[in-house]
Design a protein around this motif. Sequence first.
Motif, mmCIF file in Angstrom:
data_model
loop_
_atom_site.group_PDB
_atom_site.id
_atom_site.type_symbol
_atom_site.label_atom_id
_atom_site.label_comp_id
_atom_site.label_asym_id
_atom_site.label_seq_id
_atom_site.Cartn_x
_atom_site.Cartn_y
_atom_site.Cartn_z
ATOM 1 N N ALA A 47 9.938 0.499 10.608
ATOM 2 C CA ALA A 47 9.448 0.358 11.980
ATOM 3 C C ALA A 47 8.080 -0.320 11.998
ATOM 4 O O ALA A 47 7.810 -1.166 12.862
ATOM 5 C CB ALA A 47 9.382 1.722 12.668
ATOM 6 N N ILE A 48 7.231 0.025 11.059
ATOM 7 C CA ILE A 48 5.895 -0.577 10.978
ATOM 8 C C ILE A 48 6.009 -2.067 10.648
ATOM 9 O O ILE A 48 5.282 -2.881 11.219
ATOM 10 C CB ILE A 48 5.025 0.182 9.952
ATOM 11 C CG1 ILE A 48 4.700 1.585 10.481
ATOM 12 C CG2 ILE A 48 3.753 -0.589 9.628
ATOM 13 C CD1 ILE A 48 4.169 2.551 9.434
ATOM 14 N N ALA A 56 -0.840 1.900 13.479
ATOM 15 C CA ALA A 56 -1.852 2.966 13.547
ATOM 16 C C ALA A 56 -1.234 4.291 13.962
ATOM 17 O O ALA A 56 -1.653 5.356 13.496
ATOM 18 C CB ALA A 56 -2.961 2.567 14.515
ATOM 19 N N ARG A 57 -0.230 4.229 14.801
ATOM 20 C CA ARG A 57 0.425 5.434 15.297
ATOM 21 C C ARG A 57 1.435 5.979 14.284
ATOM 22 O O ARG A 57 1.567 7.197 14.122
ATOM 23 C CB ARG A 57 1.135 5.098 16.610
ATOM 24 C CG ARG A 57 1.838 6.234 17.275
ATOM 25 C CD ARG A 57 2.432 5.752 18.589
ATOM 26 N NE ARG A 57 3.211 6.770 19.244
ATOM 27 C CZ ARG A 57 4.053 6.535 20.216
ATOM 28 N NH1 ARG A 57 4.211 5.309 20.684
ATOM 29 N NH2 ARG A 57 4.743 7.511 20.760
ATOM 30 N N LEU A 58 2.157 5.091 13.595
ATOM 31 C CA LEU A 58 3.262 5.519 12.741
ATOM 32 C C LEU A 58 2.893 5.767 11.283
ATOM 33 O O LEU A 58 3.544 6.567 10.613
ATOM 34 C CB LEU A 58 4.391 4.481 12.805
ATOM 35 C CG LEU A 58 4.991 4.214 14.186
ATOM 36 C CD1 LEU A 58 6.124 3.193 14.076
ATOM 37 C CD2 LEU A 58 5.466 5.489 14.855
ATOM 38 N N THR A 59 1.861 5.107 10.795
ATOM 39 C CA THR A 59 1.497 5.246 9.385
ATOM 40 C C THR A 59 1.195 6.692 8.989
ATOM 41 O O THR A 59 1.692 7.154 7.946
ATOM 42 C CB THR A 59 0.327 4.303 9.038
ATOM 43 O OG1 THR A 59 0.753 2.956 9.247
ATOM 44 C CG2 THR A 59 -0.118 4.481 7.593
ATOM 45 N N PRO A 60 0.432 7.448 9.779
ATOM 46 C CA PRO A 60 0.192 8.851 9.372
ATOM 47 C C PRO A 60 1.477 9.677 9.298
ATOM 48 O O PRO A 60 1.600 10.552 8.445
ATOM 49 C CB PRO A 60 -0.738 9.387 10.468
ATOM 50 C CG PRO A 60 -1.368 8.171 11.065
ATOM 51 C CD PRO A 60 -0.343 7.084 10.963
ATOM 52 N N MET A 61 2.436 9.363 10.160
ATOM 53 C CA MET A 61 3.706 10.100 10.127
ATOM 54 C C MET A 61 4.488 9.759 8.865
ATOM 55 O O MET A 61 5.061 10.641 8.215
ATOM 56 C CB MET A 61 4.516 9.797 11.384
ATOM 57 C CG MET A 61 3.856 10.304 12.651
ATOM 58 S SD MET A 61 4.832 9.849 14.091
ATOM 59 C CE MET A 61 3.695 10.260 15.416
ATOM 60 N N PRO A 81 12.672 8.717 -5.722
ATOM 61 C CA PRO A 81 12.632 7.282 -5.972
ATOM 62 C C PRO A 81 11.562 6.623 -5.118
ATOM 63 O O PRO A 81 11.205 7.122 -4.057
ATOM 64 C CB PRO A 81 14.029 6.805 -5.565
ATOM 65 C CG PRO A 81 14.475 7.809 -4.562
ATOM 66 C CD PRO A 81 13.835 9.112 -4.976
ATOM 67 N N SER A 82 11.064 5.508 -5.599
ATOM 68 C CA SER A 82 10.127 4.753 -4.781
ATOM 69 C C SER A 82 10.794 3.437 -4.457
ATOM 70 O O SER A 82 11.303 2.755 -5.342
ATOM 71 C CB SER A 82 8.812 4.515 -5.520
ATOM 72 O OG SER A 82 9.053 3.823 -6.719
ATOM 73 N N ALA A 83 10.838 3.130 -3.182
ATOM 74 C CA ALA A 83 11.494 1.905 -2.750
ATOM 75 C C ALA A 83 10.592 1.177 -1.774
ATOM 76 O O ALA A 83 9.909 1.798 -0.961
ATOM 77 C CB ALA A 83 12.832 2.232 -2.095
ATOM 78 N N ALA A 84 10.615 -0.117 -1.865
ATOM 79 C CA ALA A 84 9.844 -0.926 -0.924
ATOM 80 C C ALA A 84 10.632 -1.022 0.372
ATOM 81 O O ALA A 84 11.852 -1.180 0.367
ATOM 82 C CB ALA A 84 9.611 -2.312 -1.506
ATOM 83 N N PRO A 85 9.960 -0.891 1.508
ATOM 84 C CA PRO A 85 10.677 -0.970 2.779
ATOM 85 C C PRO A 85 11.153 -2.387 3.039
ATOM 86 O O PRO A 85 10.538 -3.352 2.600
ATOM 87 C CB PRO A 85 9.630 -0.544 3.809
ATOM 88 C CG PRO A 85 8.326 -0.862 3.168
ATOM 89 C CD PRO A 85 8.538 -0.686 1.685
ATOM 90 N N SER A 86 12.263 -2.470 3.745
ATOM 91 C CA SER A 86 12.740 -3.774 4.182
ATOM 92 C C SER A 86 12.696 -3.796 5.701
ATOM 93 O O SER A 86 12.889 -2.768 6.348
ATOM 94 C CB SER A 86 14.159 -4.020 3.679
ATOM 95 O OG SER A 86 15.019 -3.009 4.159
ATOM 96 N N ALA A 87 12.414 -4.939 6.242
ATOM 97 C CA ALA A 87 12.297 -5.062 7.686
ATOM 98 C C ALA A 87 13.642 -4.798 8.343
ATOM 99 O O ALA A 87 14.690 -5.120 7.800
ATOM 100 C CB ALA A 87 11.790 -6.452 8.050
ATOM 101 N N SER A 88 13.587 -4.180 9.511
ATOM 102 C CA SER A 88 14.808 -3.926 10.266
ATOM 103 C C SER A 88 14.864 -4.882 11.444
ATOM 104 O O SER A 88 13.908 -5.601 11.730
ATOM 105 C CB SER A 88 14.838 -2.473 10.750
ATOM 106 O OG SER A 88 13.720 -2.212 11.558
ATOM 107 N N ALA A 89 15.978 -4.855 12.102
ATOM 108 C CA ALA A 89 16.157 -5.732 13.253
ATOM 109 C C ALA A 89 15.086 -5.432 14.295
ATOM 110 O O ALA A 89 14.672 -4.286 14.462
ATOM 111 C CB ALA A 89 17.541 -5.535 13.840
ATOM 112 N N GLY A 90 14.660 -6.455 14.971
ATOM 113 C CA GLY A 90 13.589 -6.295 15.936
ATOM 114 C C GLY A 90 14.005 -5.510 17.165
ATOM 115 O O GLY A 90 14.884 -5.915 17.909
ATOM 116 N N ALA A 91 13.395 -4.378 17.352
ATOM 117 C CA ALA A 91 13.593 -3.563 18.551
ATOM 118 C C ALA A 91 12.241 -3.469 19.229
ATOM 119 O O ALA A 91 11.206 -3.673 18.612
ATOM 120 C CB ALA A 91 14.098 -2.176 18.173
#
Length: 141
Positions: A47-48, A56-61, A81-91
Amino acid sequence: MGAAAAGSAALAGCGLLDGEPAPDPAPDPLQPLLDEALALAAAYDRAILAQPALAARLTPMAEDHRAHAAELAKVIGATPPSAAPSASAGAGAAETAATLRKAELAAQKTAVAACKAAPAARAALTGSIAACRATHAEGLR
């Protein structure tokens, strides 16, 4: 048949010497909470990436969920596991927050159930996770 032979036969009959591997242990009851914490952190990370204005709102969560995953992994003896995030469809921002809120509410129910079923030594951790998830859901309104 001598006593030693009889003892060996008895042991062989009970499965100690038949060479079959022991069954895998049952998964820890907290594994679903760990899995959800990792999934929630990844959802926030996606989402970020898709909505940088919400960082700023989502990172602490997201960080809360990573901390929960680390603590749960420590308690159950797992390596998350540690995984790098992948971008999701734009909402849109509102849709992104609503999707995350829905996920938090579902995960909060899982944490409450885990807390109710947990032994005393784990109840504080699971209760804290349930409360945090409820707080996140409210923060996403």
